[in-house]
Design a protein around this motif. Sequence first.
Motif: not given
Length: 329
Positions: A229-249
């Motif tokens: 589910g959502e955890k699988r998406k977070q695992f596969k798209e780990h780097k993309r999600l973290k880059i967006n998180r940092i730039l938004n923060a």
Amino acid sequence: MFKKDPILISPYIGYQSLTKLYLRGRVIEDEGIEDEADDRFIRIIFNNFRRFETDEIAGARLKLTYLGKTYEVTTDEEGFYNLDLDLPYQALETPMLMHDCKVELLEAPGYPDQEVSAIGPVMTLMPGSSFGIISDIDDTVLQTHMTSFLKLKMLRQTFTSNAHGRSAMEGIVELYQQLAVGGDGKRQNPFFYLSDSPWNLYDTITSFMENEGLPRGPLFLRDFGFNRGEKRKQFKEHKRLKINRILNAFPDLPFVLLGDTASHDADYYMEAMQKFPNRIKAIYIRQTKLNKNARRIQELVAAAKNTDVVIIEKSSEILADARAKGLIA
């Protein structure tokens, strides 16, 4: 029946921006793992296997004390705690790159009462920071041999080396130290590190970075537990999600991005350049091996015709380009 094993709180480096507070860590049974420079081969292997055989403590309640305020969190089924808050802006009385957060155990179901606490660093944005740095770790900072046949060299290093037996990529320490102080040599530009390695290697990676003199900063690793589910998406798209998180923060801070051709760093970074226009000062991609993925990335960069994306083989090439762009002195 109560378990009698001692409890260990492992806070990871968090961050505070003008609008966000992000703190993360893990609560596990204390295996007493300590790496020494003179550790023997068998001890190194034993310690590394124990890192992957952790006994996580789920449902532990913790109190976090940071800059005079307290927060309560509870660990998930794999022992992780997470505090991710929107904050109203409040100027820090004492500007420092790192502040302390005290983490105290309130209760751990199934364990007798134990007085357990730890201090975790929290990175804050310094006044006058000229840019931030997002860097991959594997084969960008740390030699991990991601492109080796069946990743055999990578696996061998993971289980037969400790923090003292690992090597930095050539010239990377000097480069990162210069990026940290910026073009005038007086800044404290913040670093954020990404890796596809599991959280089990957090202590090994941070010890390696400290031994090498690399700038400190939050690490974003991956959870290798059962994912769906959502955890699988977070695992596969780990780097993309973290880059967006940092730039938004950090919406008012431009960034320099560094990665390599062993994975999809170039894809994620060029996506970020499109999604966050005028926020990316430079992208540096180290070519680790001229394989199929490296040739694909060369074509991707050539098609983009963007002079802010540079494929390099040596850190000296980044130094020269960063000086030309005024990023370092």
